[in-house]
Scaffold this active site. Structure first.
Site, PDB file in Angstrom:
ATOM      1  N   THR A   8      53.968  67.079  40.238  1.00 47.00           N
ATOM      2  CA  THR A   8      53.772  67.044  38.918  1.00 47.00           C
ATOM      3  C   THR A   8      52.994  66.058  38.345  1.00 47.00           C
ATOM      4  OG1 THR A   8      56.115  67.294  38.748  1.00 47.00           O
ATOM      5  CG2 THR A   8      55.150  66.693  36.897  1.00 47.00           C
ATOM      6  N   GLY A  52      58.662  67.782  29.132  1.00 48.99           N
ATOM      7  CA  GLY A  52      57.903  67.671  30.577  1.00 48.99           C
ATOM      8  C   GLY A  52      58.667  66.855  31.393  1.00 48.99           C
ATOM      9  N   SER A 131      52.075  61.967  39.246  1.00 54.95           N
ATOM     10  CA  SER A 131      50.994  61.654  40.317  1.00 54.95           C
ATOM     11  C   SER A 131      49.785  61.489  39.701  1.00 54.95           C
ATOM     12  CB  SER A 131      51.019  62.555  41.583  1.00 54.95           C
ATOM     13  OG  SER A 131      52.382  62.541  42.064  1.00 54.95           O
ATOM     14  N   CYS A 166      43.094  64.503  41.820  1.00 50.08           N
ATOM     15  CA  CYS A 166      44.287  64.104  42.557  1.00 50.08           C
ATOM     16  C   CYS A 166      44.675  65.255  43.218  1.00 50.08           C
ATOM     17  CB  CYS A 166      45.432  63.778  41.027  1.00 50.08           C
ATOM     18  SG  CYS A 166      47.227  63.593  41.903  1.00 50.08           S
ATOM     19  N   THR A 169      47.946  67.249  42.431  1.00 49.02           N
ATOM     20  CA  THR A 169      47.768  68.160  41.077  1.00 49.02           C
ATOM     21  C   THR A 169      47.131  69.411  41.242  1.00 49.02           C
ATOM     22  OG1 THR A 169      48.013  66.348  39.864  1.00 49.02           O
ATOM     23  CG2 THR A 169      47.405  67.977  38.653  1.00 49.02           C
TER      24      THR A 169
END
Length: 178
Positions: A8, A52, A131, A166, A169
């Site tokens: 996430t 979220g 993350s 990342c 992601t």
């Protein structure tokens, strides 16, 4: 063996009376992408509140259900519902073990909620968790300060930037806006 779950990136942006929350679709278990199309953004309270979640899917679902009941009890007053929910999350023996963070928003408020009782409203109208949160936050801040893009466009573009940096992601992005 200690397996770490990474998942996430969620970013919320407020601009010109609108708020948008975007989330990527990747769920990673240790060094493996387990899912690339997860949906981590939800509408609550008859579509008037966005949320979220970053954390385990089961924890996020349980928290969303509890939070929505707090919204119902507060007649949609987001601030009151968030404060009541943060108290419950922190003091409940089971809930306080949940490893998750939430971003919740309506057109007036953009808030980050954690299980340790913290409720944070940022100064700049940007909130990011997960993350890739720091990457998405930095990109959103630059876009907010240097462009005329809408909240929705900034949320989406900042998540795309995070997906290029990342490894936890991806660019399978879901965006919702109020």
């Amino acid at each position: 063996m200690n397996i770490t779950m990474h998942s996430t990136t969620i970013v919320g942006v407020k601009r010109n009376g609108k708020v948008a929350i975007a989330g990527d679709g990747q769920v990673t278990l240790d060094k493996t992408v387990m899912k690339s199309t997860a949906r981590k953004i939800r509408r609550l309270y008859n579509g008037k509140v966005l949320s979220g979640f970053a954390g385990s899917a089961a924890d996020a679902q349980a928290l969303a259900d509890r939070f929505e009941s707090r919204l119902e009890a507060a007649n949609g007053n987001l601030r009151r519902a968030v404060i009541d929910f943060a108290k419950e999350w922190r003091s409940d023996r089971i809930l306080r073990r949940f490893e998750a963070l939430m971003i919740v928003a309506d057109p007036e408020y953009l808030l980050v909620v954690s299980g340790d009782g913290n409720v944070l409203e940022t100064d700049d109208g940007i909130a990011a968790i997960g993350s890739g949160g720091p990457y998405a936050q930095a990109a959103a801040k630059a876009l907010l300060e240097n462009t005329e893009l809408s909240a929705r466009e900034i949320a989406e573009k900042s998540l795309l930037v995070a997906s290029q940096i990342c490894i936890y992601t991806n660019n399978n992005i879901t965006v919702d806006e109020l």
